[in-house]
Design an enzyme around this catalytic site. Structure first.
Site, short mmCIF file in Angstrom:
data_model
loop_
_atom_site.label_atom_id
_atom_site.label_comp_id
_atom_site.label_asym_id
_atom_site.label_seq_id
_atom_site.Cartn_x
_atom_site.Cartn_y
_atom_site.Cartn_z
N GLY A 96 -13.17 -46.77 1.01
CA GLY A 96 -13.68 -45.27 0.74
C GLY A 96 -13.63 -45.02 -0.66
O GLY A 96 -12.85 -45.52 -1.36
N ARG A 126 -18.18 -51.42 2.83
CA ARG A 126 -17.31 -52.17 3.70
C ARG A 126 -18.21 -53.53 3.86
O ARG A 126 -19.09 -53.44 4.63
CB ARG A 126 -17.04 -51.56 4.86
CG ARG A 126 -16.22 -50.07 4.46
CD ARG A 126 -15.65 -49.31 5.58
NE ARG A 126 -15.57 -48.15 5.24
CZ ARG A 126 -14.13 -47.60 4.62
NH1 ARG A 126 -13.31 -48.37 4.34
NH2 ARG A 126 -13.99 -46.16 4.37
N ASP A 177 -5.86 -50.50 1.22
CA ASP A 177 -5.05 -51.30 1.77
C ASP A 177 -5.86 -52.66 2.34
O ASP A 177 -5.61 -53.88 2.17
CB ASP A 177 -3.99 -51.39 2.65
CG ASP A 177 -4.10 -50.54 3.79
OD1 ASP A 177 -5.27 -49.95 3.73
OD2 ASP A 177 -3.29 -50.03 4.31
N THR A 195 -7.55 -44.18 -3.18
CA THR A 195 -7.91 -43.38 -2.05
C THR A 195 -7.17 -42.45 -1.98
O THR A 195 -6.08 -41.65 -2.66
CB THR A 195 -7.12 -44.32 -0.81
OG1 THR A 195 -7.24 -43.83 0.47
CG2 THR A 195 -5.71 -44.91 -0.88
N ASP A 245 -5.91 -40.48 0.36
CA ASP A 245 -4.86 -40.42 1.39
C ASP A 245 -3.37 -40.42 0.93
O ASP A 245 -2.39 -39.97 1.40
CB ASP A 245 -4.93 -41.12 2.70
CG ASP A 245 -6.26 -40.95 3.39
OD1 ASP A 245 -6.61 -39.71 3.20
OD2 ASP A 245 -6.94 -41.61 4.24
N ASP A 302 -1.57 -43.06 1.07
CA ASP A 302 -1.02 -43.71 2.07
C ASP A 302 -0.65 -45.32 1.68
O ASP A 302 -0.68 -45.97 2.65
CB ASP A 302 -1.61 -43.45 3.39
CG ASP A 302 -3.17 -44.28 3.36
OD1 ASP A 302 -3.57 -44.44 2.06
OD2 ASP A 302 -3.91 -44.39 4.15
N ARG A 358 -5.42 -39.63 8.50
CA ARG A 358 -5.48 -40.19 9.83
C ARG A 358 -3.95 -40.73 10.17
O ARG A 358 -3.41 -40.53 11.16
CB ARG A 358 -6.40 -41.27 9.83
CG ARG A 358 -7.20 -41.57 11.30
CD ARG A 358 -8.45 -42.12 11.47
NE ARG A 358 -9.45 -41.29 10.91
CZ ARG A 358 -10.50 -42.01 10.25
NH1 ARG A 358 -10.54 -43.16 9.76
NH2 ARG A 358 -11.49 -41.04 10.10
P1 ATP Z 1 -9.86 -46.92 2.72
O1 ATP Z 1 -8.17 -46.65 2.60
O2 ATP Z 1 -10.65 -45.82 1.84
O3 ATP Z 1 -10.17 -47.28 4.12
P2 ATP Z 1 -9.70 -49.79 2.50
O4 ATP Z 1 -9.76 -50.58 1.28
O5 ATP Z 1 -8.60 -49.79 3.24
O6 ATP Z 1 -9.86 -48.26 1.84
P3 ATP Z 1 -11.38 -51.21 4.49
O7 ATP Z 1 -12.64 -50.93 4.89
O8 ATP Z 1 -10.10 -51.20 5.32
O9 ATP Z 1 -10.94 -50.16 3.11
O10 ATP Z 1 -11.37 -52.59 3.36
C1 ATP Z 1 -12.43 -52.63 2.40
C2 ATP Z 1 -13.07 -54.01 2.68
O11 ATP Z 1 -12.03 -54.86 2.28
C3 ATP Z 1 -13.67 -54.45 3.99
O12 ATP Z 1 -14.96 -53.98 4.12
C4 ATP Z 1 -13.56 -55.97 3.57
O13 ATP Z 1 -14.58 -56.56 3.10
C5 ATP Z 1 -12.41 -56.23 3.07
N1 ATP Z 1 -11.16 -56.44 3.80
C6 ATP Z 1 -10.35 -55.50 4.61
N2 ATP Z 1 -9.55 -56.50 5.42
C7 ATP Z 1 -9.90 -57.90 5.28
C8 ATP Z 1 -9.47 -59.01 6.03
N3 ATP Z 1 -8.35 -58.96 6.74
N4 ATP Z 1 -9.77 -60.14 5.17
C9 ATP Z 1 -10.74 -60.16 4.29
N5 ATP Z 1 -11.49 -59.12 3.80
C10 ATP Z 1 -11.13 -57.87 4.20
#
Ligand code: ATP
Length: 326
Positions: free
Chosen positions: A13, A74, A105, A128, A130, A132, A174
Site C-alpha cells: 500500500g 502487489r 511487512d 505504511t 498503520d 504496525d 485492521r
Molecule cells: P501494506 O502494509 O500496505 O499491506 P505490504 O508490504 O505488507 O504493505 P503486501 O501486499 O503484503 O503489502 O506485500 C507486497 C508484495 O510483497 C506482495 O505483492 C508480494 O509481491 C511481496 N510478498 C509478500 N509476501 C511475500 C512472500 N511470502 N514471498 C514473496 N513475496 C512476497
C-alpha cells in the site's frame, strides 16, 4: 564486495512520505558516488524489467507529493521462486547489486526470500500509514495520516454538535489501533474502539449514556477497521439504535482519503533520515535489515524480527483517552 548500484522500489500500500524516501535514497547514492535506478510497480516491475536510471535532479519537486512516483503494486509472481528468478536476472543485467524496499511487512517478506535465494543485499524502509511494524516507533506516512484523520474528524464534529448526533467514524487499522487511538485522543473522541482491546458492547452503551448524562449533546466514537468488538461501524449503529431509538446515529467511513495528501514535515524528515541510513547501511555491507527510528535515533532491526514482531500500542494512551472522555 562494495556496492556500486542500488535499486529502489515501493511496494504494498502506498503511504505519504514514500516519495521523500525515494528522493533521499537517490540523493544519498549521488552523494556517495553510487549509481541508482528506480524500479516501477514494486516487485512486478522487477519481474518485467521496468527500470529507470535516476539522478539527484530526477527527484526534484517530489518531497511534498503524496503517493509514489515509482508506483506500487502487489505482485503474485514474486511470491513464486520462478518469478524471483526472473527478477534477479533483470536486476543483475541492469547492473544493480543492492536493493532498497520501501513498504510493509509483506514487502519485507519478499525481500528476505529474495536475499535467501540469491544472497542479494536488501534493506527495508517501513512505509505504511498503520504504524504496525515492529522495530520502529513510527512508519512513514503514519503522522500524515493522523493529521488527515483529525482534520476530517474536526469537520464531522461541527455537524455532530449542530444536530446532537452520535457519530461512528471508521479509520484504517485492521490489525493495529494506532491511528484510532491517537486520532481519537487528538480529535477528542468520547470512545475509541481498537483491535487490541475489547471493551464490549454493554460497556460502549454505558459509556455513551454516561457521556449524555454528563451534559454532552453530541458524541464521536472512533473505530479502527479491525475493532475487537467484531462489529463494523454499520452494525454498531444498528446495535445502538436498537437499544436507544432516541439517539440520532450516523456513520462515516474515512477510507482511502487517509492514505493521500502531502506528507507532514515529520514524515519528510523521517523519510530523509531513513533514506540516508538505508543507503549508508548497504555501503557498510549490512543486509536483511529494516531502518527504523527508536527514541529519536535511527536503528536497524533484522527483517526477520520486523516481520514477526508486533508493534504494541501505548497503554498509557488508553488511560489518557478514558480520562479525557470524562
Ligand atoms: P501494506 O502494509 O500496505 O499491506 P505490504 O508490504 O505488507 O504493505 P503486501 O501486499 O503484503 O503489502 O506485500 C507486497 C508484495 O510483497 C506482495 O505483492 C508480494 O509481491 C511481496 N510478498 C509478500 N509476501 C511475500 C512472500 N511470502 N514471498 C514473496 N513475496 C512476497
Amino acid at each position: 564486495m562494495s556496492v556500486k548500484k542500488i535499486a529502489v522500489l515501493t511496494s504494498g500500500g502506498d503511504a505519504p512520505g514514500m516519495n521523500a524516501a525515494i528522493r533521499a535514497v537517490v540523493r544519498t547514492c549521488a552523494y556517495h558516488g553510487l549509481e541508482v535506478m528506480g524500479v516501477y510497480r514494486g516487485y512486478q516491475g522487477m519481474i518485467e524489467g521496468d527500470f529507470k536510471e535516476m539522478s539527484a535532479r530526477s527527484v526534484r519537486d517530489i518531497i511534498n507529493k503524496g503517493g509514489t512516483i515509482l508506483k506500487s503494486a502487489r505482485s503474485k509472481d514474486f511470491r513464486t521462486p520462478e518469478g524471483r528468478a526472473i527478477a534477479y536476472k533483470n536486476l543483475t543485467a541492469a547492473g544493480a547489486d543492492a536493493l532498497v524496499v520501501i513498504g510493509g511487512d509483506g514487502s519485507f517478506t519478499g525481500a528476505l526470500a529474495f536475499n535467501k535465494e540469491y544472497n542479494f543485499p536488501v534493506i527495508g524502509i517501513p512505509g505504511t500509514i498503520d504504524n504496525d511494524i515492529y522495530g520502529t516507533d513510527y512508519t512513514l506516512g503514519y503522522d500524515t495520516a493522523l493529521n488527515t484523520v483529525i482534520d476530517a474528524i474536526d469537520k464531522i464534529r461541527d455537524t455532530a454538535s449542530s444536530h446532537n448526533r452520535l457519530f461512528f467514524i471508521e479509520v484504517m487499522g485492521r490489525d493495529a489501533g494506532h491511528i484510532a487511538l491517537n486520532s481519537g485522543i487528538g480529535a477528542g473522541a468520547e470512545e475509541i474502539l481498537i483491535p487490541e482491546e475489547n471493551i464490549g458492547l454493554p460497556k460502549l452503551l454505558k459509556s455513551l449514556e454516561k457521556s449524555r448524562n454528563s451534559g454532552k449533546t453530541s458524541s464521536l466514537v472512533v473505530v479502527a477497521e479491525g475493532d475487537n468488538i467484531g462489529k463494523n461501524v454499520f452494525e454498531l449503529k444498528e446495535y445502538v439504535e436498537e437499544h436507544h431509538p432516541d439517539y440520532d446515529v450516523r456513520v462515516s467511513v474515512l477510507g482511502h482519503m487517509q492514505r493521500g495528501g502531502s506528507p507532514s514535515c515529520f514524515d519528510r524528515v523521517l523519510a530523509s533520515r531513513m533514506g540516508v541510513k538505508a543507503v549508508e547501511s548497504l555501503i557498510e555491507g549490512k543486509t536483511n535489515c529494516m531502518v527504523g527510528i527508536r527514541n529519536t535515533k535511527m536503528e536497524l532491526t533484522p527483517l526477520e524480527k520486523a516481520i514477526k514482531g508486533t508493534s504494541k500500542i501505548n497503554m498509557e494512551l488508553l488511560r489518557v483517552a478514558e480520562i479525557m472522555a470524562t
